[in-house]
Design a protein around this motif. Structure first.
Motif, PDB file in Angstrom:
ATOM      1  N   ILE A  81       0.873  -1.169   0.000  1.00 39.33           N
ATOM      2  CA  ILE A  81       0.000   0.000   0.000  1.00 39.33           C
ATOM      3  C   ILE A  81       0.915   1.225   0.000  1.00 39.33           C
ATOM      4  N   ARG A  82       0.598   2.173  -0.863  1.00 44.68           N
ATOM      5  CA  ARG A  82       1.412   3.382  -0.951  1.00 44.68           C
ATOM      6  C   ARG A  82       0.534   4.605  -0.763  1.00 44.68           C
ATOM      7  N   GLY A  83       1.013   5.574  -0.023  1.00 43.47           N
ATOM      8  CA  GLY A  83       0.297   6.821   0.184  1.00 43.47           C
ATOM      9  C   GLY A  83       1.089   7.994  -0.353  1.00 43.47           C
ATOM     10  N   ASN A  84       0.364   9.037  -0.790  1.00 43.22           N
ATOM     11  CA  ASN A  84       1.038  10.194  -1.373  1.00 43.22           C
ATOM     12  C   ASN A  84       0.531  11.513  -0.797  1.00 43.22           C
ATOM     13  N   TYR A  85      -0.318  11.472   0.189  1.00 40.92           N
ATOM     14  CA  TYR A  85      -0.904  12.685   0.749  1.00 40.92           C
ATOM     15  C   TYR A  85      -1.007  12.465   2.250  1.00 40.92           C
ATOM     16  N   TRP A  86      -1.129  13.519   3.018  1.00 40.56           N
ATOM     17  CA  TRP A  86      -1.119  13.341   4.465  1.00 40.56           C
ATOM     18  C   TRP A  86      -2.258  12.460   4.949  1.00 40.56           C
ATOM     19  N   SER A  88      -3.423   9.882   3.351  1.00 43.61           N
ATOM     20  CA  SER A  88      -2.940   8.525   3.108  1.00 43.61           C
ATOM     21  C   SER A  88      -1.974   8.117   4.211  1.00 43.61           C
ATOM     22  N   GLY A  89      -1.199   9.088   4.695  1.00 47.21           N
ATOM     23  CA  GLY A  89      -0.275   8.829   5.784  1.00 47.21           C
ATOM     24  C   GLY A  89      -0.974   8.519   7.093  1.00 47.21           C
ATOM     25  N   VAL A  90      -2.214   8.966   7.237  1.00 46.64           N
ATOM     26  CA  VAL A  90      -3.028   8.651   8.417  1.00 46.64           C
ATOM     27  C   VAL A  90      -3.691   7.285   8.249  1.00 46.64           C
ATOM     28  N   VAL A  91      -4.245   7.037   7.079  1.00 43.85           N
ATOM     29  CA  VAL A  91      -5.004   5.809   6.806  1.00 43.85           C
ATOM     30  C   VAL A  91      -4.086   4.614   6.576  1.00 43.85           C
ATOM     31  N   GLY A  92      -2.985   4.820   5.863  1.00 44.50           N
ATOM     32  CA  GLY A  92      -2.103   3.723   5.477  1.00 44.50           C
ATOM     33  C   GLY A  92      -1.618   2.831   6.605  1.00 44.50           C
ATOM     34  N   PRO A  93      -1.130   3.382   7.714  1.00 47.60           N
ATOM     35  CA  PRO A  93      -0.665   2.504   8.795  1.00 47.60           C
ATOM     36  C   PRO A  93      -1.776   1.617   9.364  1.00 47.60           C
ATOM     37  N   HIS A  94      -2.996   2.126   9.412  1.00 47.20           N
ATOM     38  CA  HIS A  94      -4.112   1.293   9.880  1.00 47.20           C
ATOM     39  C   HIS A  94      -4.325   0.111   8.944  1.00 47.20           C
ATOM     40  N   LEU A  95      -4.309   0.385   7.630  1.00 50.01           N
ATOM     41  CA  LEU A  95      -4.473  -0.684   6.643  1.00 50.01           C
ATOM     42  C   LEU A  95      -3.310  -1.668   6.714  1.00 50.01           C
ATOM     43  N   SER A 106       5.175   8.721   0.603  1.00 52.37           N
ATOM     44  CA  SER A 106       6.054   9.802   0.186  1.00 52.37           C
ATOM     45  C   SER A 106       5.222  11.063   0.036  1.00 52.37           C
ATOM     46  N   PHE A 107       5.848  12.188   0.240  1.00 53.49           N
ATOM     47  CA  PHE A 107       5.149  13.459   0.155  1.00 53.49           C
ATOM     48  C   PHE A 107       5.928  14.369  -0.773  1.00 53.49           C
ATOM     49  N   HIS A 108       5.246  15.020  -1.667  1.00 58.87           N
ATOM     50  CA  HIS A 108       5.925  15.940  -2.557  1.00 58.87           C
ATOM     51  C   HIS A 108       5.832  17.365  -2.061  1.00 58.87           C
ATOM     52  N   THR A 109       4.922  17.634  -1.137  1.00 56.53           N
ATOM     53  CA  THR A 109       4.882  18.926  -0.454  1.00 56.53           C
ATOM     54  C   THR A 109       4.516  18.676   1.003  1.00 56.53           C
ATOM     55  N   LEU A 110       4.942  19.558   1.845  1.00 58.04           N
ATOM     56  CA  LEU A 110       4.584  19.506   3.255  1.00 58.04           C
ATOM     57  C   LEU A 110       3.970  20.845   3.626  1.00 58.04           C
ATOM     58  N   ALA A 111       3.264  20.885   4.744  1.00 60.19           N
ATOM     59  CA  ALA A 111       2.520  22.081   5.136  1.00 60.19           C
ATOM     60  C   ALA A 111       3.397  23.337   5.150  1.00 60.19           C
ATOM     61  N   ARG A 112       4.599  23.232   5.664  1.00 65.89           N
ATOM     62  CA  ARG A 112       5.456  24.413   5.748  1.00 65.89           C
ATOM     63  C   ARG A 112       5.780  24.959   4.362  1.00 65.89           C
TER      64      ARG A 112
END
Length: 124
Positions: A81-86, A88-95, A106-112
């Motif tokens: 399972i791969r995530g690309n948005y925050w 997905s980063g929340v849901v992915g570990p549960h899955l 992986s993230f191509h942008t971060l909030a800052r």
């Protein structure tokens, strides 16, 4: 981000690695499955109201996670399972833990960085 995800998933599919992209259903008119190209599908998962603003997405992350999990269990277990948005980063570990499948993110942008570019995320 949509272009990046589409190109990555399409490249995987063309290399012989099936790629399903799970997105939140935002309209009743959408089919459950859209085959974008051989080996690449978009799966529309019901979660929350269709007109939900992005600021409210954390409130439905459990519902989305459950929908993805149920879809996978009823169909085919992925190799990863791969995530690309925050979200997905929340849901992915549960899955990952529920299904026993590796998760990579992986993230191509971060909030800052978005804030510095004039597109700030909510404070939370």
């Amino acid at each position: 981000m949509n272009v990046y995800v589409r190109e990555l998933a399409g490249s995987l599919a063309r290399a012989g690695v099936p790629a399903d992209v799970y997105v939140r259903r935002w309209s009743d008119d959408l089919p459950e499955i859209v085959e974008v190209e051989p080996g690449m599908r978009v799966i529309h998962v019901p979660a929350g109201a269709h007109d939900l603003p992005k600021e409210a997405l954390p409130e439905i992350s459990d519902e989305f996670c459950h929908g993805v999990s149920e879809w996978i269990k009823a169909n085919e277990m992925p190799d990863v399972i791969r995530g690309n948005y925050w979200l997905s980063g929340v849901v992915g570990p549960h899955l990952k833990h529920e299904l026993g499948v590796p998760f990579v993110s992986s993230f191509h942008t971060l909030a800052r960085g978005k804030a510095e570019g004039g597109d700030p995320e909510p404070r939370w």
